[in-house]
Design a protein around this motif. Structure first.
Motif, PDB file in Angstrom:
ATOM      1  N   ARG A 107      40.355  31.252  21.522  1.00 20.57           N
ATOM      2  CA  ARG A 107      39.671  32.237  20.684  1.00 20.57           C
ATOM      3  C   ARG A 107      38.782  33.140  21.530  1.00 20.57           C
ATOM      4  NH1 ARG A 107      37.612  28.300  15.719  1.00 20.57           N
ATOM      5  NH2 ARG A 107      39.701  27.713  14.959  1.00 20.57           N
ATOM      6  N   GLU A 108      38.045  32.518  22.441  1.00 19.56           N
ATOM      7  CA  GLU A 108      37.184  33.280  23.341  1.00 19.56           C
ATOM      8  C   GLU A 108      37.509  32.875  24.774  1.00 19.56           C
ATOM      9  OE1 GLU A 108      33.045  33.121  22.485  1.00 19.56           O
ATOM     10  OE2 GLU A 108      33.303  33.550  20.344  1.00 19.56           O
ATOM     11  N   LYS A 109      37.809  33.868  25.581  1.00 19.16           N
ATOM     12  CA  LYS A 109      38.163  33.614  26.981  1.00 19.16           C
ATOM     13  C   LYS A 109      36.965  33.963  27.866  1.00 19.16           C
ATOM     14  CE  LYS A 109      43.083  34.670  26.299  1.00 19.16           C
ATOM     15  NZ  LYS A 109      43.032  34.930  24.851  1.00 19.16           N
ATOM     16  N   GLU A 150      51.516  38.867  41.773  1.00 21.76           N
ATOM     17  CA  GLU A 150      51.529  40.071  40.931  1.00 21.76           C
ATOM     18  C   GLU A 150      50.960  39.778  39.543  1.00 21.76           C
ATOM     19  OE1 GLU A 150      54.074  38.854  42.553  1.00 21.76           O
ATOM     20  OE2 GLU A 150      54.655  40.358  44.052  1.00 21.76           O
ATOM     21  N   ILE A 151      51.308  38.609  38.992  1.00 28.22           N
ATOM     22  CA  ILE A 151      50.783  38.252  37.663  1.00 28.22           C
ATOM     23  C   ILE A 151      49.284  37.979  37.757  1.00 28.22           C
ATOM     24  CG2 ILE A 151      50.933  36.604  35.768  1.00 28.22           C
ATOM     25  CD1 ILE A 151      53.852  36.179  36.458  1.00 28.22           C
ATOM     26  N   SER A 152      48.843  37.327  38.847  1.00 33.06           N
ATOM     27  CA  SER A 152      47.411  37.063  39.030  1.00 33.06           C
ATOM     28  C   SER A 152      46.628  38.363  39.067  1.00 33.06           C
ATOM     29  CB  SER A 152      47.178  36.284  40.335  1.00 33.06           C
ATOM     30  OG  SER A 152      47.678  34.980  40.250  1.00 33.06           O
ATOM     31  N   VAL A 153      47.146  39.339  39.798  1.00 39.46           N
ATOM     32  CA  VAL A 153      46.492  40.645  39.894  1.00 39.46           C
ATOM     33  C   VAL A 153      46.434  41.320  38.525  1.00 39.46           C
ATOM     34  CG1 VAL A 153      46.831  43.000  40.760  1.00 39.46           C
ATOM     35  CG2 VAL A 153      46.967  41.049  42.325  1.00 39.46           C
ATOM     36  N   GLN A 154      47.535  41.247  37.796  1.00 37.84           N
ATOM     37  CA  GLN A 154      47.588  41.836  36.453  1.00 37.84           C
ATOM     38  C   GLN A 154      46.554  41.191  35.531  1.00 37.84           C
ATOM     39  OE1 GLN A 154      51.500  41.564  34.697  1.00 37.84           O
ATOM     40  NE2 GLN A 154      50.716  41.910  32.626  1.00 37.84           N
ATOM     41  N   LEU A 155      46.445  39.866  35.605  1.00 37.67           N
ATOM     42  CA  LEU A 155      45.481  39.149  34.766  1.00 37.67           C
ATOM     43  C   LEU A 155      44.043  39.496  35.156  1.00 37.67           C
ATOM     44  CD1 LEU A 155      47.230  35.667  34.617  1.00 37.67           C
ATOM     45  CD2 LEU A 155      46.699  37.100  32.641  1.00 37.67           C
ATOM     46  N   PHE A 156      43.796  39.616  36.457  1.00 34.63           N
ATOM     47  CA  PHE A 156      42.441  39.953  36.911  1.00 34.63           C
ATOM     48  C   PHE A 156      42.035  41.326  36.379  1.00 34.63           C
ATOM     49  CE2 PHE A 156      39.320  41.659  39.853  1.00 34.63           C
ATOM     50  CZ  PHE A 156      38.451  40.583  40.033  1.00 34.63           C
ATOM     51  N   ASP A 157      42.935  42.286  36.497  1.00 38.26           N
ATOM     52  CA  ASP A 157      42.633  43.636  36.004  1.00 38.26           C
ATOM     53  C   ASP A 157      42.455  43.639  34.485  1.00 38.26           C
ATOM     54  OD1 ASP A 157      42.794  44.541  38.585  1.00 38.26           O
ATOM     55  OD2 ASP A 157      44.842  45.315  38.405  1.00 38.26           O
ATOM     56  N   GLU A 158      43.242  42.816  33.797  1.00 42.25           N
ATOM     57  CA  GLU A 158      43.114  42.708  32.336  1.00 42.25           C
ATOM     58  C   GLU A 158      41.759  42.114  31.963  1.00 42.25           C
ATOM     59  OE1 GLU A 158      45.338  40.382  28.646  1.00 42.25           O
ATOM     60  OE2 GLU A 158      46.429  40.696  30.537  1.00 42.25           O
ATOM     61  N   MET A 159      41.320  41.109  32.731  1.00 39.27           N
ATOM     62  CA  MET A 159      40.009  40.496  32.485  1.00 39.27           C
ATOM     63  C   MET A 159      38.901  41.532  32.617  1.00 39.27           C
ATOM     64  SD  MET A 159      38.046  37.512  34.688  1.00 39.27           S
ATOM     65  CE  MET A 159      37.874  38.597  36.111  1.00 39.27           C
ATOM     66  N   ASN A 176      31.336  47.383  43.870  1.00 38.84           N
ATOM     67  CA  ASN A 176      31.353  47.562  42.414  1.00 38.84           C
ATOM     68  C   ASN A 176      30.537  46.520  41.650  1.00 38.84           C
ATOM     69  OD1 ASN A 176      33.111  49.601  43.053  1.00 38.84           O
ATOM     70  ND2 ASN A 176      34.936  48.590  42.260  1.00 38.84           N
ATOM     71  N   TYR A 177      30.395  45.322  42.235  1.00 37.72           N
ATOM     72  CA  TYR A 177      29.765  44.236  41.480  1.00 37.72           C
ATOM     73  C   TYR A 177      28.518  43.657  42.158  1.00 37.72           C
ATOM     74  CZ  TYR A 177      34.147  44.485  38.953  1.00 37.72           C
ATOM     75  OH  TYR A 177      35.224  44.924  38.216  1.00 37.72           O
ATOM     76  N   GLY A 178      28.196  44.162  43.354  1.00 39.93           N
ATOM     77  CA  GLY A 178      26.994  43.687  44.037  1.00 39.93           C
ATOM     78  C   GLY A 178      27.051  42.237  44.448  1.00 39.93           C
ATOM     79  N   LEU A 179      28.257  41.707  44.669  1.00 37.52           N
ATOM     80  CA  LEU A 179      28.430  40.304  45.068  1.00 37.52           C
ATOM     81  C   LEU A 179      28.603  40.208  46.571  1.00 37.52           C
ATOM     82  CD1 LEU A 179      30.930  39.145  42.281  1.00 37.52           C
ATOM     83  CD2 LEU A 179      28.477  38.686  42.379  1.00 37.52           C
ATOM     84  N   GLY A 203      36.017  43.728  29.648  1.00 37.48           N
ATOM     85  CA  GLY A 203      34.558  43.773  29.766  1.00 37.48           C
ATOM     86  C   GLY A 203      33.938  42.539  30.372  1.00 37.48           C
ATOM     87  N   ILE A 204      34.757  41.578  30.802  1.00 33.02           N
ATOM     88  CA  ILE A 204      34.219  40.375  31.446  1.00 33.02           C
ATOM     89  C   ILE A 204      33.988  40.667  32.924  1.00 33.02           C
ATOM     90  CG2 ILE A 204      34.724  37.990  32.116  1.00 33.02           C
ATOM     91  CD1 ILE A 204      36.162  37.635  29.504  1.00 33.02           C
ATOM     92  N   ARG A 205      32.788  40.394  33.382  1.00 34.60           N
ATOM     93  CA  ARG A 205      32.410  40.674  34.766  1.00 34.60           C
ATOM     94  C   ARG A 205      32.869  39.519  35.662  1.00 34.60           C
ATOM     95  NH1 ARG A 205      28.577  43.920  37.197  1.00 34.60           N
ATOM     96  NH2 ARG A 205      27.733  43.150  39.178  1.00 34.60           N
ATOM     97  N   PRO A 206      33.697  39.782  36.662  1.00 29.29           N
ATOM     98  CA  PRO A 206      34.154  38.696  37.543  1.00 29.29           C
ATOM     99  C   PRO A 206      33.008  38.138  38.383  1.00 29.29           C
ATOM    100  CG  PRO A 206      34.871  40.827  38.393  1.00 29.29           C
ATOM    101  CD  PRO A 206      34.262  41.086  37.043  1.00 29.29           C
TER     102      PRO A 206
END
Length: 638
Positions: free
Chosen positions: A331-333, A352-361, A399-402, A365-368
């Motif tokens: 329900r919530e990821k 390729e799927i990992s990259v696609q999922l990361f970009d989708e995340m 981009n994320y200051g990490l 609006g979820i901050r990595p």
């Protein structure tokens, strides 16, 4: 957050009605404001309690000694140091600062608001504190909460010298300070104190000691205490299960979980997380599936921690389809959920799927966080997505200051190494803003083996020896590099270094799950009931492989590895032979290995997959290898 006006109005009317019924001294103990404050604090309605306290002040009633513990507790729970300091002023103004319960509440409030220096000041400024157990307990717990190890033990010594009595609360505050192996001696002393004071029979104290031994890595002491406990509650079982899981004793976890069920203690989410992590470690998917059914029947299906643990378990057991199904139905990821599935695809070589999922995340609006970047960088490395990986690495800070940590640099070094950009990898390490660790230089050493760069390998080996001289894997890597370069002198030198340091290669072992049981094979193992059939099958397979001409290329390295390890046939070969003997044609065979698969075994399994027309999945220390029709998903770089 504020209390609804209707609730305040009703409460005020009730208080006014009750206050007309209390007079004189009885009003001190039966003050209706105090009764409601106590009720709200006990029900964890801390914001409401503070709002009600303000309402009490506005009504003209004054707080008393019975009021402050509840409002101070609420301030502490909400971590409101400024409000807590204001309440401290009220305590002084009303003349309650010398009251014992108020004083201990002030100490606890400051400590929980990360102002332990003010907690100590309150303790020192009141002479009565040095004679009261509850004040000592409050400050000791405060030191523990703020990880002030030495201050906590110094105060305990002062407590004992003053002759102040010790109780279970003292020990429950002090024992959790012992969290590292170097603290074990002090932990043992505290255990002795518990026995001396007769506190060790209390389940809360015994559970606290058990957790302490687990955190210190003293599993034998933990097990001895566990076995001696007559009353084992859920916390006891969870502490022991978590201890085994955290120390890599996965098979013991599953055995203990079985005993727990027989004792009719019902597991909770903490139990299941420990068990699932052990299923993940062992690759015991069938057992994990059974645990999933128990989670559902216990009503914990929607628990986010368990859902994430299930995603990780199925992905690392080779069942990406099931892992993805659980992920898709969440329900919530959270970022943890995304990281688990991204890492799962990455380990299987589906970058390729990992990259696609990361970009989708990121798009949702979820901050990595740093863990998410490790997963996607590792996925890019396994799949050879060099440019994409470098873009992510740059985005971390930009981009994320990490600030990248060594584990991120290790992924990028491996990424550049796969692309043959060894000098760039070396320059990256030398420009790191944090000190490189062993795995960073080890990644460069591994890349040097693939690209046969002996000179740079020697340089990387020198650096890694300064950081991790007892890691046998680096010696084996350099020895194999020398072996491929036909540098016998270098091979002998590495072996001499190992003998001097009394190092031996960790024994390789592999797991295969068959009919609900995990079958373990060590390198050169001859203890399995089917040993004769396994070795006969293996001889036939090796003869077929030799006929294809695929064995000779790495024969020199194979002999070198066997000499260094002192073992015989590698465990993954035995596991493969066992799987072929006991499964139907066409069945996929999944093998879990503790070490990195060697080049010889990798070549062997590739050719066997072609000969017997089977798919083999091998999870080694770094990734999954999917062998099919004579090729591997890693494209011969791992």
């Amino acid at each position: 957050m504020t209390v609804p006006q209707s609730l305040v109005s009703r409460t005020t009317k009730l208080l006014n009605l009750q206050s007309t019924k209390t007079t004189g001294a009885s009003r001190v103990t039966t003050n209706p404001w105090n009764a409601h404050l106590r009720e709200m604090a006990n029900q964890c309605q801390f914001v409401h309690a503070l709002t009600l306290y303000r309402q009490m002040l506005r009504s003209g009633d004054s707080p008393d000694v019975f009021t402050f513990p509840f409002v101070l507790k609420s301030c502490a729970a909400l971590s409101l140091p400024i409000s807590g300091a204001q309440l401290h002023c009220h305590v002084i103004k009303t003349g309650c600062k010398h009251e014992p319960f108020v004083q201990s509440s002030l100490i606890s409030m400051y400590a929980r608001c990360s102002s332990v220096q003010y907690a100590r000041k309150v303790f020192d400024e009141n002479g009565e504190s040095s004679n009261r157990t509850d004040c000592y307990n409050a400050l000791i717990s405060g030191y523990t909460l703020n990880s002030r190890f030495h201050d906590g033990f110094a105060l305990f010594r002062k407590m004992r010298e003053a002759g102040v009595s010790v109780n279970s609360v003292t020990m429950l505050g002090l024992v959790p300070l012992c969290t590292l192996p170097v603290h074990l001696c002090l932990g043992l002393c505290l255990h002795g104190c518990c026995v001396k004071f007769g506190l060790d029979t209390q389940s809360s104290v015994a559970n606290c000691l058990l957790t302490m031994y687990v955190k210190c890595g003293a599993i034998d002491y933990a097990l001895e205490l566990f076995n001696a406990m007559s009353n084992k509650d859920l916390i006891t079982w969870n502490a022991m299960i978590s201890g085994y899981a955290q120390n890599g004793l996965a098979t013991r976890v599953l055995d203990l979980y079985h005993k727990m069920k027989l004792s009719e203690v019902h597991p909770d989410p903490v139990t299941f997380v420990g068990v699932l992590s052990s299923c993940t470690y062992l690759g015991a998917q069938k057992f994990g599936t059974e645990v999933e059914r128990q989670i559902q029947s216990s009503g914990f299906s929607s628990n986010p921690f368990l859902c994430n643990a299930l995603i990780n378990m199925y992905a690392r057991c080779g069942n990406l389809e099931k892992a993805r199904s659980i992920f898709d139905h969440l329900r919530e990821k959270s970022v943890v959920s995304w990281t688990a599935i991204i890492g799962g695809y990455g380990m299987h070589g589906h970058g390729e799927i990992s990259v696609q999922l990361f970009d989708e995340m990121v798009g949702t609006g979820i901050r990595p966080d740093k863990a998410a970047f490790v997963s996607v960088l590792s996925a890019c490395s396994h799949a050879g997505l060099t440019d994409k990986g470098l873009d992510y690495f740059a985005a971390m800070e930009m981009n994320y200051g990490l600030q990248p940590e060594p584990m991120h640099y290790s992924c990028v070094v491996d990424l550049l190494g796969r692309a043959g950009r060894l000098m760039e990898a070396k320059e990256l390490i030398e420009s790191m803003q944090v000190k490189p660790d062993g795995p960073v230089w080890g990644a460069l050493l591994g890349a040097c083996k693939i690209h046969k760069n002996v000179q740079l390998a020697e340089f990387a080996f020198e650096r890694v020896m300064e950081l991790d001289p007892m890691n046998i894997g680096y010696y084996v890597l350099l020895s194999n590099i020398y072996c491929e370069a036909e540098n016998l002198e270098g091979v002998l030198e590495v072996r001499a270094m190992m003998r001097k340091r009394k190092l031996k290669k960790d024994p390789g072992y592999s797991y295969v799950e068959y009919e609900g049981r995990v079958h373990l094979f060590l390198a050169g193992d001859r203890t399995h009931p089917q040993t004769e059939e396994i070795y006969r099958m293996l001889d036939d397979l090796e003869n077929l492989v030799k006929e294809l001409g695929g064995f000779y290329k790495n024969d020199r390295e194979r002999r070198n590895e066997e000499l260094m390890s002192g073992m015989g046939v590698h465990s993954e070969k035995l596991a493969i032979a066992f799987g072929l003997l006991n499964t139907r044609p066409g069945t996929e065979i999944v093998v879990i290995k503790n070490l990195r698969i060697c080049e010889n075994c990798h070549q062997f399994i590739k050719l066997v997959s072609k000969i017997v027309d089977r798919q083999f999945v091998v999870r080694d220390a770094t990734r999954f290898h999917h062998f099919k029709n004579g090729s591997c998903s890693c494209k011969d770089y791992w």
